[in-house]
Design an enzyme around this catalytic site. Structure first.
Site, PDB file in Angstrom:
ATOM      1  N   ASP A  29       0.850  -1.187   0.000  1.00 47.66           N
ATOM      2  CA  ASP A  29       0.000   0.000   0.000  1.00 47.66           C
ATOM      3  C   ASP A  29       0.891   1.244   0.000  1.00 47.66           C
ATOM      4  O   ASP A  29       1.884   1.320   0.710  1.00 47.66           O
ATOM      5  CB  ASP A  29      -0.916  -0.010   1.236  1.00 47.66           C
ATOM      6  CG  ASP A  29      -2.060   0.964   1.094  1.00 47.66           C
ATOM      7  OD1 ASP A  29      -3.219   0.503   0.996  1.00 47.66           O
ATOM      8  OD2 ASP A  29      -1.817   2.195   1.074  1.00 47.66           O
ATOM      9  N   ILE A  30       0.498   2.214  -0.784  1.00 49.33           N
ATOM     10  CA  ILE A  30       1.293   3.438  -0.928  1.00 49.33           C
ATOM     11  C   ILE A  30       1.242   4.299   0.349  1.00 49.33           C
ATOM     12  O   ILE A  30       2.140   5.112   0.576  1.00 49.33           O
ATOM     13  CB  ILE A  30       0.805   4.223  -2.176  1.00 49.33           C
ATOM     14  CG1 ILE A  30       1.915   5.097  -2.727  1.00 49.33           C
ATOM     15  CG2 ILE A  30      -0.449   4.996  -1.921  1.00 49.33           C
ATOM     16  CD1 ILE A  30       1.641   5.573  -4.153  1.00 49.33           C
ATOM     17  N   ASN A  86     -12.891  -3.199   2.600  1.00 55.78           N
ATOM     18  CA  ASN A  86     -13.820  -2.084   2.764  1.00 55.78           C
ATOM     19  C   ASN A  86     -14.822  -2.070   1.615  1.00 55.78           C
ATOM     20  O   ASN A  86     -14.451  -2.328   0.470  1.00 55.78           O
ATOM     21  CB  ASN A  86     -13.045  -0.764   2.772  1.00 55.78           C
ATOM     22  CG  ASN A  86     -12.082  -0.675   3.950  1.00 55.78           C
ATOM     23  OD1 ASN A  86     -12.387  -1.151   5.039  1.00 55.78           O
ATOM     24  ND2 ASN A  86     -10.927  -0.076   3.740  1.00 55.78           N
ATOM     25  N   VAL A  95     -10.931   2.889  -3.580  1.00 59.05           N
ATOM     26  CA  VAL A  95     -10.581   2.369  -4.909  1.00 59.05           C
ATOM     27  C   VAL A  95     -11.587   1.267  -5.239  1.00 59.05           C
ATOM     28  O   VAL A  95     -11.707   0.281  -4.495  1.00 59.05           O
ATOM     29  CB  VAL A  95      -9.138   1.819  -4.954  1.00 59.05           C
ATOM     30  CG1 VAL A  95      -8.849   1.234  -6.341  1.00 59.05           C
ATOM     31  CG2 VAL A  95      -8.124   2.919  -4.619  1.00 59.05           C
ATOM     32  N   HIS A  99     -10.317  -5.331  -3.029  1.00 56.56           N
ATOM     33  CA  HIS A  99      -8.966  -5.621  -2.540  1.00 56.56           C
ATOM     34  C   HIS A  99      -9.038  -5.997  -1.076  1.00 56.56           C
ATOM     35  O   HIS A  99      -9.900  -5.517  -0.333  1.00 56.56           O
ATOM     36  CB  HIS A  99      -8.040  -4.419  -2.732  1.00 56.56           C
ATOM     37  CG  HIS A  99      -8.617  -3.125  -2.261  1.00 56.56           C
ATOM     38  ND1 HIS A  99      -9.527  -2.393  -3.006  1.00 56.56           N
ATOM     39  CD2 HIS A  99      -8.447  -2.446  -1.111  1.00 56.56           C
ATOM     40  CE1 HIS A  99      -9.876  -1.322  -2.336  1.00 56.56           C
ATOM     41  NE2 HIS A  99      -9.244  -1.328  -1.173  1.00 56.56           N
ATOM     42  N   HIS A 101      -6.917  -5.861   2.340  1.00 57.19           N
ATOM     43  CA  HIS A 101      -5.769  -5.274   3.027  1.00 57.19           C
ATOM     44  C   HIS A 101      -5.201  -6.320   3.988  1.00 57.19           C
ATOM     45  O   HIS A 101      -5.944  -6.898   4.795  1.00 57.19           O
ATOM     46  CB  HIS A 101      -6.193  -4.084   3.895  1.00 57.19           C
ATOM     47  CG  HIS A 101      -6.752  -2.912   3.162  1.00 57.19           C
ATOM     48  ND1 HIS A 101      -6.042  -1.755   2.943  1.00 57.19           N
ATOM     49  CD2 HIS A 101      -7.974  -2.693   2.618  1.00 57.19           C
ATOM     50  CE1 HIS A 101      -6.790  -0.878   2.304  1.00 57.19           C
ATOM     51  NE2 HIS A 101      -7.981  -1.414   2.101  1.00 57.19           N
TER      52      HIS A 101
HETATM   53  P1  AMP Z   1      -9.684   1.337   0.320  1.00 57.10           P
HETATM   54  O1  AMP Z   1      -9.770   2.639   1.068  1.00 57.10           O
HETATM   55  O2  AMP Z   1     -10.082   0.147   1.115  1.00 57.10           O
HETATM   56  O3  AMP Z   1     -10.405   1.437  -1.016  1.00 57.10           O
HETATM   57  O4  AMP Z   1      -8.138   1.118   0.036  1.00 57.10           O
HETATM   58  C1  AMP Z   1      -7.473   1.627  -1.079  1.00 57.10           C
HETATM   59  C2  AMP Z   1      -6.020   1.589  -0.720  1.00 57.10           C
HETATM   60  O5  AMP Z   1      -5.269   1.739  -1.916  1.00 57.10           O
HETATM   61  C3  AMP Z   1      -5.573   2.710   0.230  1.00 57.10           C
HETATM   62  O6  AMP Z   1      -5.040   2.129   1.422  1.00 57.10           O
HETATM   63  C4  AMP Z   1      -4.531   3.466  -0.576  1.00 57.10           C
HETATM   64  O7  AMP Z   1      -3.455   3.928   0.201  1.00 57.10           O
HETATM   65  C5  AMP Z   1      -4.100   2.430  -1.592  1.00 57.10           C
HETATM   66  N1  AMP Z   1      -3.574   2.951  -2.842  1.00 57.10           N
HETATM   67  C6  AMP Z   1      -4.112   3.898  -3.630  1.00 57.10           C
HETATM   68  N2  AMP Z   1      -3.343   4.099  -4.724  1.00 57.10           N
HETATM   69  C7  AMP Z   1      -2.308   3.240  -4.614  1.00 57.10           C
HETATM   70  C8  AMP Z   1      -1.168   2.960  -5.427  1.00 57.10           C
HETATM   71  N3  AMP Z   1      -0.950   3.616  -6.580  1.00 57.10           N
HETATM   72  N4  AMP Z   1      -0.292   2.018  -5.007  1.00 57.10           N
HETATM   73  C9  AMP Z   1      -0.501   1.361  -3.846  1.00 57.10           C
HETATM   74  N5  AMP Z   1      -1.558   1.576  -3.043  1.00 57.10           N
HETATM   75  C10 AMP Z   1      -2.451   2.505  -3.410  1.00 57.10           C
END
Ligand code: AMP
Length: 113
Positions: A29-30, A86, A95, A99, A101
């Site tokens: 995760d970024i 989520n 996103v 996914h 986590h």
């Molecule tokens: P959610 O809030 O459950 O939809 O999680 C989306 C996750 O994607 C968040 O924890 C972000 O930090 C992560 N995220 C968004 N863009 C990227 C990226 N380019 N590379 C890695 N993680 C990302």
């Protein structure tokens, strides 16, 4: 609709990929929320958990199996970890490509925020 995760799958944007097979991709995760924070995503784009139905059990099952295998491989499976998915606004989803986590490396609080 294509998301940033589709671009990671297509290698159009970089990611720190830690696992890949035919169906699943995993990358860091970024914005990590724990010392270990890895996202496990299906290569097939599914926007939310609500879009899964009968016959899609393996889509989520593969994410859990891959996450547990990663935890064992990295040596923190016995200490423990948390997995989170989520869904939509109240779940905090940002996103819209499902996914899982995987969070580890510190004790997790309960209830979650
Ligand atoms: P959610 O809030 O459950 O939809 O999680 C989306 C996750 O994607 C968040 O924890 C972000 O930090 C992560 N995220 C968004 N863009 C990227 C990226 N380019 N590379 C890695 N993680 C990302």
């Amino acid at each position: 609709m294509a998301t940033i995760f589709d671009k990671i799958i297509a290698r159009e944007i970089p990611a720190d990929i830690v696992f890949e097979d035919e169906n699943v991709l995993a990358f860091r995760d970024i914005h990590p929320q724990a010392p270990v924070h890895v996202l496990f995503i299906p290569k097939r784009a599914v926007p939310t958990l609500n879009d899964l139905g009968e016959g899609d059990e393996a889509v989520v099952g593969r994410l859990a199996v891959a996450a547990a295998a990663y935890a064992k491989r990295e040596g923190f499976a016995d200490d423990g970890y948390r997995v989170v998915m989520n869904c939509n606004r109240d779940g905090g989803q940002t996103v819209f490509h499902i996914h899982l986590h995987l969070l580890a490396g510190r004790p997790m609080a309960w209830p979650p925020g």
